[in-house]
Design a protein around this motif. Structure first.
Motif, PDB file in Angstrom:
ATOM      1  N   ALA A  69       0.832  -1.202   0.000  1.00 52.43           N
ATOM      2  CA  ALA A  69       0.000   0.000   0.000  1.00 52.43           C
ATOM      3  C   ALA A  69       0.868   1.254   0.000  1.00 52.43           C
ATOM      4  O   ALA A  69       0.540   2.231  -0.686  1.00 52.43           O
ATOM      5  CB  ALA A  69      -0.923  -0.010   1.211  1.00 52.43           C
ATOM      6  N   GLU A  70       1.965   1.247   0.747  1.00 48.35           N
ATOM      7  CA  GLU A  70       2.850   2.406   0.776  1.00 48.35           C
ATOM      8  C   GLU A  70       3.519   2.630  -0.575  1.00 48.35           C
ATOM      9  O   GLU A  70       3.670   3.768  -1.019  1.00 48.35           O
ATOM     10  CB  GLU A  70       3.910   2.228   1.859  1.00 48.35           C
ATOM     11  N   ILE A  71       3.909   1.561  -1.242  1.00 53.09           N
ATOM     12  CA  ILE A  71       4.531   1.689  -2.567  1.00 53.09           C
ATOM     13  C   ILE A  71       3.529   2.256  -3.569  1.00 53.09           C
ATOM     14  O   ILE A  71       3.867   3.150  -4.354  1.00 53.09           O
ATOM     15  CB  ILE A  71       5.089   0.330  -3.034  1.00 53.09           C
ATOM     16  N   LYS A  72       2.294   1.762  -3.529  1.00 55.86           N
ATOM     17  CA  LYS A  72       1.269   2.291  -4.439  1.00 55.86           C
ATOM     18  C   LYS A  72       1.005   3.766  -4.159  1.00 55.86           C
ATOM     19  O   LYS A  72       0.812   4.548  -5.084  1.00 55.86           O
ATOM     20  CB  LYS A  72      -0.025   1.491  -4.308  1.00 55.86           C
ATOM     21  N   GLN A  73       0.999   4.155  -2.888  1.00 54.46           N
ATOM     22  CA  GLN A  73       0.773   5.551  -2.537  1.00 54.46           C
ATOM     23  C   GLN A  73       1.918   6.424  -3.023  1.00 54.46           C
ATOM     24  O   GLN A  73       1.693   7.516  -3.549  1.00 54.46           O
ATOM     25  CB  GLN A  73       0.611   5.693  -1.022  1.00 54.46           C
TER      26      GLN A  73
ATOM     27  N   GLN B  80       3.881   5.793  -5.571  1.00 53.57           N
ATOM     28  CA  GLN B  80       3.824   5.846  -7.024  1.00 53.57           C
ATOM     29  C   GLN B  80       2.731   6.796  -7.495  1.00 53.57           C
ATOM     30  O   GLN B  80       2.913   7.539  -8.451  1.00 53.57           O
ATOM     31  CB  GLN B  80       3.598   4.449  -7.603  1.00 53.57           C
ATOM     32  N   SER B  81       1.589   6.782  -6.818  1.00 55.45           N
ATOM     33  CA  SER B  81       0.508   7.676  -7.237  1.00 55.45           C
ATOM     34  C   SER B  81       0.849   9.133  -6.931  1.00 55.45           C
ATOM     35  O   SER B  81       0.526  10.023  -7.715  1.00 55.45           O
ATOM     36  CB  SER B  81      -0.803   7.295  -6.550  1.00 55.45           C
ATOM     37  N   SER B  82       1.535   9.392  -5.824  1.00 53.79           N
ATOM     38  CA  SER B  82       1.933  10.767  -5.544  1.00 53.79           C
ATOM     39  C   SER B  82       3.031  11.226  -6.491  1.00 53.79           C
ATOM     40  O   SER B  82       3.080  12.394  -6.867  1.00 53.79           O
ATOM     41  CB  SER B  82       2.374  10.914  -4.087  1.00 53.79           C
TER      42      SER B  82
ATOM     43  N   ASN C 198       3.282  10.210  -9.618  1.00 59.89           N
ATOM     44  CA  ASN C 198       2.585  10.468 -10.879  1.00 59.89           C
ATOM     45  C   ASN C 198       1.839  11.799 -10.844  1.00 59.89           C
ATOM     46  O   ASN C 198       1.781  12.511 -11.832  1.00 59.89           O
ATOM     47  CB  ASN C 198       1.590   9.334 -11.190  1.00 59.89           C
ATOM     48  N   ASN C 199       1.275  12.135  -9.707  1.00 63.55           N
ATOM     49  CA  ASN C 199       0.549  13.401  -9.596  1.00 63.55           C
ATOM     50  C   ASN C 199       1.477  14.592  -9.697  1.00 63.55           C
ATOM     51  O   ASN C 199       1.134  15.607 -10.277  1.00 63.55           O
ATOM     52  CB  ASN C 199      -0.218  13.454  -8.269  1.00 63.55           C
ATOM     53  N   THR C 200       2.683  14.480  -9.152  1.00 64.04           N
ATOM     54  CA  THR C 200       3.605  15.609  -9.227  1.00 64.04           C
ATOM     55  C   THR C 200       4.131  15.793 -10.642  1.00 64.04           C
ATOM     56  O   THR C 200       4.393  16.920 -11.051  1.00 64.04           O
ATOM     57  CB  THR C 200       4.784  15.424  -8.266  1.00 64.04           C
ATOM     58  N   ILE C 201       4.236  14.743 -11.408  1.00 71.17           N
ATOM     59  CA  ILE C 201       4.695  14.857 -12.792  1.00 71.17           C
ATOM     60  C   ILE C 201       3.648  15.589 -13.633  1.00 71.17           C
ATOM     61  O   ILE C 201       3.961  16.452 -14.427  1.00 71.17           O
ATOM     62  CB  ILE C 201       4.996  13.449 -13.386  1.00 71.17           C
ATOM     63  N   PHE C 202       2.373  15.247 -13.452  1.00 72.35           N
ATOM     64  CA  PHE C 202       1.341  15.854 -14.259  1.00 72.35           C
ATOM     65  C   PHE C 202       1.009  17.275 -13.826  1.00 72.35           C
ATOM     66  O   PHE C 202       0.477  18.052 -14.597  1.00 72.35           O
ATOM     67  CB  PHE C 202       0.045  14.996 -14.213  1.00 72.35           C
TER      68      PHE C 202
END
Length: 56
Positions: free
Chosen positions: A40-44, A46-48, A50-54
């Motif tokens: 769950a921490e790895i997924k979180q 990765q999603s954060s 991805n959000n900073t890139i966009f």
């Protein structure tokens, strides 16, 4: 359980085996929980990431 010709306060071999089995099962359960938490921490992360890139 074991035959009760021992003192009532003495732990038998069967009791020790049962205690060991319970502790092993509890340890395995804790390993599963830690793996789920790590996933769950790895997924979180990765999603954060991805959000900073966009957002840039």
């Amino acid at each position: 359980m074991a035959i009760k010709n021992l003192d009532e306060e003495e732990i038998s071999a069967d009791d020790l085996a049962l205690i060991g089995a319970v502790l092993t099962t509890l340890g395995d359960f804790m390993v599963v929980l830690s793996l789920l938490k790590a996933r769950a921490e790895i997924k979180q992360q990765q999603s954060s990431a991805n959000n900073t890139i966009f957002c840039k």
